[in-house]
Design a protein around this motif. Structure first.
Motif, PDB file in Angstrom:
ATOM      1  N   PHE A  32      -2.022  -7.558   2.891  1.00  0.00           N
ATOM      2  CA  PHE A  32      -3.226  -8.122   2.258  1.00  0.00           C
ATOM      3  C   PHE A  32      -2.817  -9.157   1.213  1.00  0.00           C
ATOM      4  N   VAL A  68      10.304   1.378   0.566  1.00  0.00           N
ATOM      5  CA  VAL A  68      10.112   0.102   1.267  1.00  0.00           C
ATOM      6  C   VAL A  68       9.458  -0.971   0.394  1.00  0.00           C
ATOM      7  N   PRO A  96       8.833  -3.852  -2.243  1.00  0.00           N
ATOM      8  CA  PRO A  96       9.649  -4.871  -2.907  1.00  0.00           C
ATOM      9  C   PRO A  96       9.537  -4.833  -4.430  1.00  0.00           C
ATOM     10  N   LYS A 155       1.753   0.336 -10.585  1.00  0.00           N
ATOM     11  CA  LYS A 155       1.492  -0.968  -9.956  1.00  0.00           C
ATOM     12  C   LYS A 155       0.333  -1.691 -10.618  1.00  0.00           C
ATOM     13  N   CYS A 199       2.311  -5.216  -7.229  1.00  0.00           N
ATOM     14  CA  CYS A 199       2.118  -5.076  -5.789  1.00  0.00           C
ATOM     15  C   CYS A 199       1.890  -6.481  -5.294  1.00  0.00           C
ATOM     16  N   VAL A 200       2.612  -6.858  -4.244  1.00  0.00           N
ATOM     17  CA  VAL A 200       2.445  -8.208  -3.733  1.00  0.00           C
ATOM     18  C   VAL A 200       1.711  -8.221  -2.384  1.00  0.00           C
ATOM     19  N   GLY A 201       1.198  -7.057  -2.028  1.00  0.00           N
ATOM     20  CA  GLY A 201       0.358  -7.009  -0.833  1.00  0.00           C
ATOM     21  C   GLY A 201       1.095  -7.159   0.480  1.00  0.00           C
ATOM     22  N   CYS A 202       2.372  -6.803   0.510  1.00  0.00           N
ATOM     23  CA  CYS A 202       3.148  -6.995   1.741  1.00  0.00           C
ATOM     24  C   CYS A 202       2.708  -6.041   2.845  1.00  0.00           C
ATOM     25  N   ARG A 212       3.959  -3.073   3.451  1.00  0.00           N
ATOM     26  CA  ARG A 212       5.029  -2.209   3.969  1.00  0.00           C
ATOM     27  C   ARG A 212       4.723  -0.731   3.750  1.00  0.00           C
ATOM     28  N   CYS A 213       4.205  -0.395   2.564  1.00  0.00           N
ATOM     29  CA  CYS A 213       3.954   1.018   2.286  1.00  0.00           C
ATOM     30  C   CYS A 213       2.901   1.569   3.234  1.00  0.00           C
ATOM     31  N   PRO A 261      -2.166   0.333  -1.015  1.00  0.00           N
ATOM     32  CA  PRO A 261      -2.979  -0.020  -2.179  1.00  0.00           C
ATOM     33  C   PRO A 261      -4.294  -0.693  -1.789  1.00  0.00           C
TER      34      PRO A 261
HETATM   35  S1  SF4 Z   1       1.773  -3.409  -0.366  1.00  0.00           S
HETATM   36 FE1  SF4 Z   1       2.847  -1.521  -0.803  1.00  0.00          FE
HETATM   37  S2  SF4 Z   1       4.972  -1.958  -0.349  1.00  0.00           S
HETATM   38 FE2  SF4 Z   1       3.940  -3.923  -0.542  1.00  0.00          FE
HETATM   39  S3  SF4 Z   1       4.180  -4.487  -2.678  1.00  0.00           S
HETATM   40 FE3  SF4 Z   1       2.255  -3.416  -2.526  1.00  0.00          FE
HETATM   41  S4  SF4 Z   1       2.755  -1.309  -3.006  1.00  0.00           S
HETATM   42 FE4  SF4 Z   1       4.665  -2.320  -2.518  1.00  0.00          FE
END
Ligand code: SF4
Ligand SMILES: Cc1cc2nc3c(=O)[nH]c(=O)nc-3n(C[C@H](O)[C@H](O)[C@H](O)COP(=O)(O)OP(=O)(O)OC[C@H]3O[C@@H](n4cnc5c(N)ncnc54)[C@H](O)[C@@H]3O)c2cc1C
Ligand code: SF4
Ligand code: SF4
Ligand code: SF4
Ligand code: SF4
Ligand code: FES
Lengths: 645, 253
Positions: free
Chosen positions: A142, A248, A250, A306, A319-322, A324-325, A336
């Motif tokens: 996201f 996982v 970042p 976060k 949280c950079v919205g990747c 992965r979690c 998230p």
């Molecule tokens: S989306 Fe999940 S893994 Fe990605 S930065 Fe946010 S908390 Fe970390």
């Protein structure tokens, strides 16, 4: 200033990458397929590079903070032949997406502050980042709603796939420029091509299927308003406690440190490994206590870290919205985006900072943080059945330069490192004292050492008491158990004839479990004779064979003995140091006496590893005990639920 | 180190694979001999002594005579270490506990005349800690050599060895594996204690749970996971039988 942009053909890009690989100065790492997914791995040929990847299993943080890392090697025979680990070869990492670049910039703020992580710094300096604009959007990401799908800096070069056969290369740094000029040929991008790049970046957010409904600016306040909401319980009941979500991520950077000794028992390594706040033993201390034992509290902690704790501290959402979690979490409760979309329906508040201390705190030790200084044990004295007093001298003959209330990390090579309060008052000599209670590996080894043996010292760490602030005040010292250890430094400072006049009436209340657990009895005898000093002792219980003529009962039973008529509560500073259970009750007594909250000071202990605000173990809500503490003003932390619960 | 700890290795019902892992330390075995005195180790030496500080026990406990022998070993040892899944959780041998010992005897020996022979007198299979107290566990089937080294060096230094309490997924993620659930497979990693470096999933095979189940195992959270991947609970239960049959009765630390 606009960054220069060049256009290269796919073929030219491949040849550029292959030339980088051929030039042996760098290890070249790039995104490649791993089964159905992608990962960063050493690149052997440009054809393996996959710039169309959605997201890698682990973020590139593994190249800056590896999963397993040796911090130093040591010899058990000559414990202070410590060799800091040498650094890796310079590296080029190709294919880092914007959100991961932003995550790296965030870790820079944490790892490169006053207390710099040397290993991280060297790797950061040693690494060139060739980013790649997102081509394929991960179905769990996201980043589009987090505004992390594009980035303007933090890379040396940035690749953008603008048509089947062409890539744009944006130059982000002098190093990137040099590399590009040396190994690639490109044409300057036309204004049409620049527009294409801009269009690709502008339209990217529409490709995301995951969309955040709760604006990231509101995360903090919504979290604060819902700290006690049932949502934490509901979601976390499905958690398998695997910590995959933190592994996982970042933006997660907590770590553990342990010693690995070779089978010959001659040498060993100090290893740093990834750790995570979702794991149960993350906050476990020697006595067996776990400060965040319930999964609900750990699950909540991760999101607060976060969305509230780190944002309040550093100004970024951690949280950079990747996504992965979200992929890694087997019961799918870690994402998230989903969580905050659920929270969106709940109320929010304006106040956002209540789990965090606003005041800037002083930093104990500056500079290199991992490698201990060597010190020699000068004296060892058994204080009682459980506790041993050590006098240590720093081998560089410099005074420790501490304040009462600060602590040191003591290492015994092969056994580990543990934090100890400094029990001697500030001094201009290189000697100082610590008191050790035998609990586990480090402490058991420590108490077996003899004068002449060496230990490692890091510190002084943390915040001590500001003695000037207390001048002209009455002082009430309340200590329970080994809380007397750091308290002694403070009391001996105040009762030192050089300083005595600066403080008014003194009261010491001291409680131990059993008579045989009382520490510093000799000092107590001396304190009893100090002018205008009241000194009261109690023990919880006493076996028939123990000789004890004093008071029996919990520390609170000593409060009625304070000559309240004489006590000018408003002008009294109370300092409380003791086991976690003690605080709630003692603070109530202090408040009954009429001592204002801002006059109450406490020292808190937590599980500690790094002592410098990196490893995450000592966190109490948004504060680091090792950095903002262990000494706190009660007024500042009384609203932190994790502090006294 | 003033005096070297004396170590004795014993085996009960098992394949001796774990002892072999120790023997496989190769050159390092010389280091091992520097730091401890091995006074008994049937797999690699003939000598035997009844004077030891640390007893390393491999295998599960099957017969009354085994229980007697184990209790004797315990009485002699200051520290007792259970070695490998057979010893720590009963391991593969516990699969037999699905049936009554008499049924099993009949199946295996038919009408052979074994009645009354002590050697053939079997109980239900037990892990070592179901018979005597165990101080430390070296988990796995077979054990991980690095973990063995960690435990033995810790004991030689007088330390308490640290064994992970978290699940295999932690190590699996550190190894950057594609999760087997994502590939439509079952994996016991989320409910199994780590420490093996997630060797099985890293090599593409599901974790079978050889290091014993962690605290949160078999609770509703596992249901959720299976549901999400359209896998059946019966199937995963069956998979648990391999190493963790009747786990509720034993439960190593
Ligand atoms: S989306 Fe999940 S893994 Fe990605 S930065 Fe946010 S908390 Fe970390
Ligand atoms: C600020 C501070 C001051 C302290 N002052 C003293 C003191 O003056 N005298 C004293 O005897 N003890 C003190 N302690 C407690 C002491 O640090 C622990 O007893 C010690 O860490 C136990 O280590 P161990 O290796 O012997 O135990 P183990 O059980 O083997 O501990 C394993 C690891 O857990 C961590 N850990 C365990 N217990 C604690 C703990 N209570 N706090 C932080 N980390 C822990 C350590 O990192 C240690 O390496 C203090 C703790 C803190 C946080
Ligand atoms: S990944 Fe999911 S199940 Fe694992 S610890 Fe995180 S929230 Fe819990
Ligand atoms: S645990 Fe496995 S390898 Fe070890 S003895 Fe038992 S069956 Fe053999
Ligand atoms: S493959 Fe198994 S051990 Fe690895 S993450 Fe998936 S469930 Fe966990
Ligand atoms: S992955 Fe599972 S079965 Fe394989 S060694 Fe580890 S615990 Fe045992
Ligand atoms: S953050 Fe590492 S001890 Fe405080």
């Amino acid at each position: 200033m606009e960054k220069p942009v060049y256009i290269v053909s796919k073929k030219e890009l491949d040849s550029f990458v292959n030339k980088l690989i051929a030039d042996q100065t760098y290890e070249v790492v790039g995104v490649q397929a791993k089964g159905e997914r992608f990962w960063f791995a050493p690149l052997e040929n440009a054809t393996d590079l996959r710039l169309d990847h959605d997201v890698t299993i682990l973020p590139p943080k593994k190249y800056f903070l590896p999963q397993y890392e040796s911090l130093m090697t040591f010899s058990l025979e000559k414990p202070f032949d410590v060799t800091p680990a040498s650094n890796d070869k310079p590296r080029i990492i190709i294919g880092i997406h914007p959100y991961d670049i932003i995550a790296l910039q965030q870790s820079d703020l944490v790892y490169l502050d006053d207390q710099k992580d040397d290993f991280y710094k060297k790797r950061r300096d040693n690494t060139l980042i060739i980013g790649s604009d997102i081509e394929t959007v991960s179905d769990r990401s996201f980043a589009g709603s987090m505004n992390t799908h594009t980035v303007n800096d933090g890379f040396d070069l940035m690749l953008t796939h603008i048509s089947t056969e062409t890539y744009a290369v944006t130059i982000g740094s002098d190093k990137g420029k040099a590399l590009f000029e040396r190994y690639a040929k490109g044409t300057k991008a036309t204004s049409q091509e620049l527009k294409t790049i801009e269009k690709i970046r502008r339209e990217l957010p529409t490709k995301y299927t995951q969309k955040l409904r709760l604006d990231k600016k509101k995360w903090s306040s919504v979290l604060v308003a819902n700290y006690h909401h049932v949502i934490w319980e509901e979601k976390s009941s499905k958690c398998v406690e695997c910590s995959s979500c933190t592994m996982v991520c970042p933006t997660c950077y907590c770590y553990d440190v342990r010693e690995d000794v070779s089978l010959n028992l001659k040498d060993g390594k100090r290893i740093r490994t990834w750790d995570g706040c979702m794991l149960r033993d993350f906050t476990k201390v020697g006595s067996g206590e776990i400060f965040r034992e319930e999964i609900k509290a750990r699950y909540r902690h991760r999101f607060f870290r976060k969305g509230n704790y780190l944002p309040e501290r550093y100004g970024f959402i951690a949280c950079v919205g990747c996504g992965r979690c979200g992929i890694a979490c087997l019961p799918d409760i870690a994402d998230p985006c989903k969580l905050f979309n659920d929270l969106e329906k709940l109320p929010s508040e304006k106040e956002t900072s209540c789990f965090f201390i606003k005041e800037k705190t002083e930093v104990g030790e500056k500079g290199i943080i991992h490698i201990p200084r060597s010190a020699t044990i000068k004296k060892v004295a058994q204080c009682n059945e459980l506790d041993t007093l050590f006098e240590l001298e720093l081998d560089d003959k410099k005074p420790l330069g501490h304040k009462p209330g600060q602590f040191v990390e003591v290492s015994v090579m092969g056994y580990g490192e543990a934090p100890f309060g400094i029990s001697s008052p500030p001094s201009d000599k290189p000697v100082f004292e610590i008191m050790v209670r035998k609990i586990g590996n480090v402490t058991s080894k420590l108490v077996s050492l003899q004068p002449g043996d060496k230990v490692g010292i890091r510190g002084p760490l943390g915040n001590g008491f500001n003695m000037e602030l207390f001048e002209g005040k009455n002082m009430l010292f309340v200590s329970g158990g080994t809380g007397m250890v750091p308290m002694r430094s403070l009391i001996n400072y105040v009762t030192d004839p050089k300083h005595r006049k600066k403080y008014k009436d003194l009261i010491i209340l001291y409680g131990a479990k059993r008579p045989k657990e009382i520490v510093f009895m000799n000092d107590v005898e001396v304190w009893k004779k100090v002018d205008n000093m009241q000194c009261e002792l109690t023990v919880d219980r006493c076996e028939p064979n123990e000789c004890w003529g004093g008071c029996i009962g919990l520390i609170t039973t000593l409060f009625p003995k304070i000559r309240a008529d004489k006590l000018d509560a408003k002008n009294t500073i109370a300092v409380v140091i003791g086991p976690p259970v003690m605080y709630k009750f003692v603070i109530k007594c202090l408040q009954t006496l009429g001592i204002p909250d801002q006059n109450i000071w406490v020292s808190l202990e937590r599980r500690m590893k790094c002592g410098v605000g990196k490893c995450g173990h000592c966190q109490i809500n948004g504060i680091y005990t090792c950095k903002e503490g262990p000494v706190f003003n009660y007024n500042q932390i009384k609203r932190l639920p994790e502090a006294f619960e | 180190m003033s005096t070297k700890p004396r170590v004795a290795v014993f085996d009960f019902a098992d394949c001796e694979g774990c002892e072999l892992q120790i023997a496989n330390l190769e050159e390092e075995i010389l280091d091992l001999l520097e730091i401890v005195d091995i006074v008994s180790f049937r797999e690699v030496m003939k000598e035997h002594s009844d004077e030891y500080d640390i007893a390393i026990v491999e295998g599960s406990i099957m017969r009354p005579m085994d229980e007697k022998r184990l209790k004797y070993i315990r009485s002699k040892a200051k520290i007792l270490v259970a070695l490998g899944a057979c010893a720590t959780i009963g391991g593969v041998n516990k699969i037999r506990n699905q049936w009554m010992p008499e049924e099993v005897m009949k199946d295996v020996y038919g009408n052979a005349k074994v009645k009354g022979n002590e050697l053939f007198n079997v109980n239900k299979t037990k892990a070592v800690n179901e018979v005597v107290p165990v101080d430390y566990y070296i988990h796995g089937c077979p054990i991980d050599r690095d973990e063995f080294k960690h435990v033995i060096t810790a004991l030689a230094l007088g330390k308490k060895p640290e064994i992970p309490t978290y699940p295999v997924c932690v190590e699996c993620k550190k190894n950057e594996n594609v999760c087997l659930f994502e590939r439509g497979m079952y994996c016991l990693g989320p409910i199994t204690r780590a420490g093996c470096k997630a060797i099985c999933p890293t090599n593409g095979s599901p974790c079978e749970g050889c290091r014993g189940l962690v605290k949160k195992a078999e609770t509703e959270c596992v249901w959720e996971v299976l549901e999400r991947y359209n896998l059946s609970y019966e199937d995963i239960r069956r998979r648990c039988t391999m190493y963790n049959y009747g786990r509720a009765e034993c439960g190593a630390q």
